[in-house]
Motif scaffolding. Structure first.
Motif, PDB file in Angstrom:
ATOM      1  N   GLY C  89      22.839  20.168 -18.248  1.00  0.00           N
ATOM      2  CA  GLY C  89      23.379  18.831 -18.561  1.00  0.00           C
ATOM      3  C   GLY C  89      22.802  18.315 -19.232  1.00  0.00           C
ATOM      4  N   LEU C 226      19.130  13.865 -10.344  1.00  0.00           N
ATOM      5  CA  LEU C 226      19.386  14.692 -10.167  1.00  0.00           C
ATOM      6  C   LEU C 226      19.603  15.205  -8.245  1.00  0.00           C
ATOM      7  N   ARG C 227      20.949  14.838  -7.837  1.00  0.00           N
ATOM      8  CA  ARG C 227      21.176  14.902  -5.835  1.00  0.00           C
ATOM      9  C   ARG C 227      21.383  16.108  -6.277  1.00  0.00           C
ATOM     10  N   HIS C 228      20.778  16.562  -5.138  1.00  0.00           N
ATOM     11  CA  HIS C 228      20.923  17.576  -4.511  1.00  0.00           C
ATOM     12  C   HIS C 228      20.625  17.572  -2.975  1.00  0.00           C
ATOM     13  N   PHE C 229      21.392  18.370  -3.149  1.00  0.00           N
ATOM     14  CA  PHE C 229      21.100  19.298  -0.981  1.00  0.00           C
ATOM     15  C   PHE C 229      21.234  20.481  -0.663  1.00  0.00           C
ATOM     16  N   VAL C 242      25.455  19.861  -2.330  1.00  0.00           N
ATOM     17  CA  VAL C 242      25.620  18.702  -3.480  1.00  0.00           C
ATOM     18  C   VAL C 242      24.311  18.875  -4.659  1.00  0.00           C
ATOM     19  N   HIS C 243      25.048  19.039  -5.710  1.00  0.00           N
ATOM     20  CA  HIS C 243      24.514  18.699  -7.406  1.00  0.00           C
ATOM     21  C   HIS C 243      25.214  18.702  -7.941  1.00  0.00           C
ATOM     22  N   GLU C 244      24.707  17.447  -8.170  1.00  0.00           N
ATOM     23  CA  GLU C 244      24.788  16.203  -9.357  1.00  0.00           C
ATOM     24  C   GLU C 244      24.656  15.368 -10.345  1.00  0.00           C
ATOM     25  N   LEU C 245      24.595  15.647 -11.268  1.00  0.00           N
ATOM     26  CA  LEU C 245      23.649  14.473 -12.030  1.00  0.00           C
ATOM     27  C   LEU C 245      24.231  12.715 -11.794  1.00  0.00           C
ATOM     28  N   THR C 300      27.981   8.708 -11.003  1.00  0.00           N
ATOM     29  CA  THR C 300      27.922  10.353 -10.651  1.00  0.00           C
ATOM     30  C   THR C 300      27.745  10.832 -12.237  1.00  0.00           C
ATOM     31  N   LEU C 301      27.075  11.138 -13.029  1.00  0.00           N
ATOM     32  CA  LEU C 301      27.604  11.472 -14.318  1.00  0.00           C
ATOM     33  C   LEU C 301      28.384  12.946 -14.376  1.00  0.00           C
TER      34      LEU C 301
ATOM     35  N   VAL D   5      25.324  27.475  -9.285  1.00  0.00           N
ATOM     36  CA  VAL D   5      25.884  26.102  -9.400  1.00  0.00           C
ATOM     37  C   VAL D   5      26.799  25.790  -9.687  1.00  0.00           C
ATOM     38  N   ARG D   7      29.041  23.195  -9.896  1.00  0.00           N
ATOM     39  CA  ARG D   7      29.034  21.206 -10.577  1.00  0.00           C
ATOM     40  C   ARG D   7      29.877  20.939 -11.027  1.00  0.00           C
ATOM     41  N   SER D   9      31.387  18.206 -11.020  1.00  0.00           N
ATOM     42  CA  SER D   9      31.366  16.961 -11.819  1.00  0.00           C
ATOM     43  C   SER D   9      30.820  17.165 -12.865  1.00  0.00           C
ATOM     44  N   VAL D  10      29.764  17.844 -12.586  1.00  0.00           N
ATOM     45  CA  VAL D  10      28.713  17.420 -13.938  1.00  0.00           C
ATOM     46  C   VAL D  10      29.596  18.216 -15.615  1.00  0.00           C
ATOM     47  N   ALA D  13      32.601  16.555 -16.879  1.00  0.00           N
ATOM     48  CA  ALA D  13      32.072  15.828 -17.385  1.00  0.00           C
ATOM     49  C   ALA D  13      31.739  15.500 -18.955  1.00  0.00           C
ATOM     50  N   MET D  14      30.629  16.635 -18.597  1.00  0.00           N
ATOM     51  CA  MET D  14      30.686  17.243 -20.226  1.00  0.00           C
ATOM     52  C   MET D  14      31.813  17.845 -21.085  1.00  0.00           C
ATOM     53  N   ALA D  25      29.819  15.581  -3.249  1.00  0.00           N
ATOM     54  CA  ALA D  25      29.013  16.777  -3.160  1.00  0.00           C
ATOM     55  C   ALA D  25      30.045  17.782  -3.107  1.00  0.00           C
ATOM     56  N   ARG D  42      19.532  25.439 -14.793  1.00  0.00           N
ATOM     57  CA  ARG D  42      18.066  26.351 -15.584  1.00  0.00           C
ATOM     58  C   ARG D  42      16.885  25.738 -14.147  1.00  0.00           C
ATOM     59  N   VAL D  48      14.591  19.391  -3.319  1.00  0.00           N
ATOM     60  CA  VAL D  48      14.485  18.804  -4.073  1.00  0.00           C
ATOM     61  C   VAL D  48      12.448  19.204  -4.240  1.00  0.00           C
ATOM     62  N   PHE D 229      24.648  13.648   4.526  1.00  0.00           N
ATOM     63  CA  PHE D 229      24.073  13.408   3.796  1.00  0.00           C
ATOM     64  C   PHE D 229      24.951  12.166   2.842  1.00  0.00           C
TER      65      PHE D 229
END
Lengths: 301, 301, 301, 301
Positions: C89, C226-229, C242-245, C300-301, D5, D7, D9-10, D13-14, D25, D42, D48, D229
């Motif tokens: 990302g 990078l929110r990640h849980f 949770v995995h979001e830029l 959130t991106l 993964v 993701r 939302s990302v 967005a991209m 999440a 990657r 984390v 979370f």
């Protein structure tokens, strides 16, 4: 220490007694220079550990330079508790018995500039009590209890006679910027500080600043300490190797940004501690300021 | 310590010299009982801080009882490094110069059972070096460096002559249950241990157990320490108040569950430390075991 | 947590709902607002632990206010190492790939003034890396690694996407007084900082100040995290809950007393760490300054 | 994280995807397997920080193996306090409302044997509360509060739903040798344990052993946790990204050397804590024993 303590150097000093009879912690005095042994210890250093290169010791020889931010409060405990806290050789101050200060300091230490570039060594925080007392009629401050969070500071303290233990000490910080996360260093600014040891809160203060002052209220008297180092031989455990009252010599003591106001102060009881025996009955001014001094000498009383 | 050190008590002892001339750390010796002063210190305690009730001191008087799990390795450093680590009064052991032990111990201390019911006080971990040496022809072990994570232990150590600093010491634990999370305490079991101070790793070992033994290899010689406590008066900073070689007296020393095998050992260089000057050139046996002893006395050499 | 909590998995389970329809951490996304469940969680709080009164949580809801003193340096690592550190990302910044900052900050946090009167909660120190990157062509700063010494700060950080671990971070302090124990906060002043974790030194810097600046060099780009849980269910461990830029939103960012000059910077390798994979090949400016900001939102991106 | 993964939302967005469709999440739930995105993150790791090599993360993927020595006591608090501590989805146990356990554990963790050879990573101490509750009529144990002294343990705990905070936890140790410094692990043996956080003592227990038992009283019910979370986006702070009841799956749970007897237990009030709201009105059995288990899965309720 529940039997005879040989403190003849102090006794002698207090009685004007002749040097040379002394025992206790007075070996250097007892040994005139012309009879001094000439053996040179091959290990080097000032405090333990002595070592081949002399860099492993916890504290090297003075001069020792200090700068710190202090937060604290003056207080009055009971006259009895104050008197009980004094070592033999000090008397209650008849004009202010029970009066003392609780001071929390965020210190930076440096013998040389290289030291303050080694912050794990150089930085430490401290909490100490200073009680009004008299030595031979002179007003002095006696330090019954003190905690730090750094072993090098503990070592220097023991050598000075500060009876340092390890604790965790924290104080509100001021920053040179306007922020919702910090008090103003000025009228109305509130600061707090606390000390814990062994996982127990032992002391806490909060102060509200009101007006500036020339110097911290807490450091107006010379500090008297008791250098004390016991023996362990079975028959000598009541006869310390070192037991002598000393007076701190603070060179170039400076203050800046000193504010005084009101304060709260509490000592919390805990096993293995007697700080709360000095519980404040009344709290006087609170204060916050910066101080700096150097140490290169100590006066034996 | 780069000038004359008055260590006449040691010199006198070694030369069979007359008591009474002594200086250094020898005041008690110098003062025959019949001339001892009679002043009683009103503050109580054994180490600092002395206090009204005598419970605030970091360490009370012995007896001191210890039990611990030890992990470590024997090693050989260069003969020169080993010799350089010895204080005046000790000689290299001609039969084993360069040979020593690195030992990590998870201790529990108790003067009374109440102490081990106060684990923040009672528990501590330690790392120490013991180097082969001779005192007047007698094989001894010299402790040049030692770290603990508890101020009460530091205070007891200084009184014994162990030059303790504060560090962080951790070792693999064995448990009385079969688990993927612990090594077997038996043949093939692997244990590791390490020590850090000031946020730097300073020592690390790993051992693989092979067979049982009667006792830990590391504790076969009496331990000699240097009790040392400096003066701070400007003209006496080269003349310590206490500077005397001592020999530990370990009562009722017991071992259990001792295993020996192979080991690795490394010392890592760091500013303000000289441990890595004793870098192992060869590592001998590794070991893991439990030990217990008491201390009530100390012999001054 | 004092408003609706969407906990459909539990609701479904309690209502005999079919297994398999709901799972994971998905309520917010999966449930359009108009169909959101209305169950209110009776425990209160923002982060764990939720509790009856809602005061036990490590971090309450924003706004969060911060003020800190920062010391650090800019650096260039290899283009490959920099690119490898970026999450999916983010792209290397073609104009500055390999360029980043290492920053050590002594923070004070406060949601309300009561917080800065609770310094064990409020004070913490931090070390973080910020690497130049691009998000959809926009220059951003990516934080691959960050350490703090306070669990409340760790909790807030994880919520923001800062991947905080616990470490020990120290920096030289400046004081508002002339002292041999502190550098001048001005031309020629030298400051150092370092970070350790697990008893190993991982990063160290020293800077020499030369001239003032309007702002810290390190905070010129928006920070992307990078929110990640993760999930722990055996079949979902590769599918994070949770995995979001995200992009940090810093309100009212202010700087004061900023000085820049030259710097040194080193990362030290250690097991369980990859910081040293970003080893500086070249070090740029060093800096020291004070900053303040607030956080009440996250993009959130 | 070495597989897919999700993701969205990302990705959205991209790809210029519409804002508002995805957020939070939610990927795992919202995305049926057949429509799951195929983007591979990657960066690697389980918790984390994710990183290029995947070794920097605080906790890697299970299996996680644990072995520990536990000391603790059962207690009864008020029915109201116990009921108030339960999250939505759990009910008071009508047969034992108010009943719970306070447990102090000295753990060693290892995913692989290399971990227990890294004791600063592997060793940690823990204090937790387990309260009787029911989930859909099934007796369960709810963990409202838990403290550890290790960030890797904190990370694993959060993933499991244990709401871990950082504290200092110590317990009396038993040794496999007869010593005055340790209690006997048998009838009459006394053990104590305590927990502090933020420099305040929060919990303390002491137990006297009387007879052996097959297993620790504290672990007779499945443990239910609340994985939680939050989100930080300004409009979603009341809508957690993860909020789900889970049930721990303990593989190969074993007990050894379990002793039970009598116990004392106290919780001490402190700001930012609610533990003392569960103050014991009555204390039941005290216990001391060793346990071991593994974790590779978690059941979502």
């Amino acid at each position: 220490m529940d039997s005879n303590v040989q403190r003849r150097s102090v006794l002698a000093a207090m009685a004007g007694g002749a040097a040379g009879i002394v025992a206790g912690a007075a070996p250097a005095t007892a040994a005139p220079a012309d009879t001094a042994p000439t053996t040179k210890e091959r290990l080097k250093g000032y405090t333990v550990p002595l070592s081949p290169r002399g860099v492993a010791n916890l504290a090297g020889k003075p001069p020792w330079n200090y700068v710190g931010d202090a937060v604290g409060a003056e207080f009055w405990t009971s006259a009895d508790a104050a008197a009980a806290s004094l070592p033999t050789g000090l008397d209650p101050d008849p004009t202010s018995n029970g009066h003392g200060y609780a001071v929390f300091i965020d210190w930076q230490f440096a013998a040389t500039p290289d030291d303050y570039l080694d912050p794990p060594f150089s930085l430490y925080s401290e909490f100490l009590i200073l009680m009004d007392a008299q030595w031979q009629g002179t007003p002095v401050a006696w330090c019954p209890f003190i905690w730090v969070d750094n072993d090098a500071s503990l070592a220097r303290g023991w050598v000075q006679g500060f009876p340092k233990k390890i604790g965790s000490i924290r104080q509100t910080r001021a920053y040179n910027i306007d922020s919702l996360a910090a008090p103003v260093l000025g009228k109305g600014g509130k600061f707090a500080a606390m000390m814990s040891a062994g996982g127990r809160r032992l002391a806490e203060t909060s102060v509200t600043l009101d007006h500036t002052a020339d110097r911290l209220p807490a450091l107006t008297r010379p500090i008297v300490n008791l250098r004390h180092f016991p023996q362990l031989a079975a028959d000598k455990q009541d006869t310390p190797a070192v037991h002598e009252l000393t007076m701190s010599v603070l060179d170039n003591l400076k203050f800046a940004n000193t504010w005084v106001g009101t304060g709260d102060l509490r000592f919390l009881p805990a096993p293995r501690e007697e700080l709360a025996d000095l519980q404040p009955r009344k709290v006087g001014v609170g204060f916050r300021g910066t101080l700096s001094y150097s140490v290169h000498d100590l006066r034996t009383l």
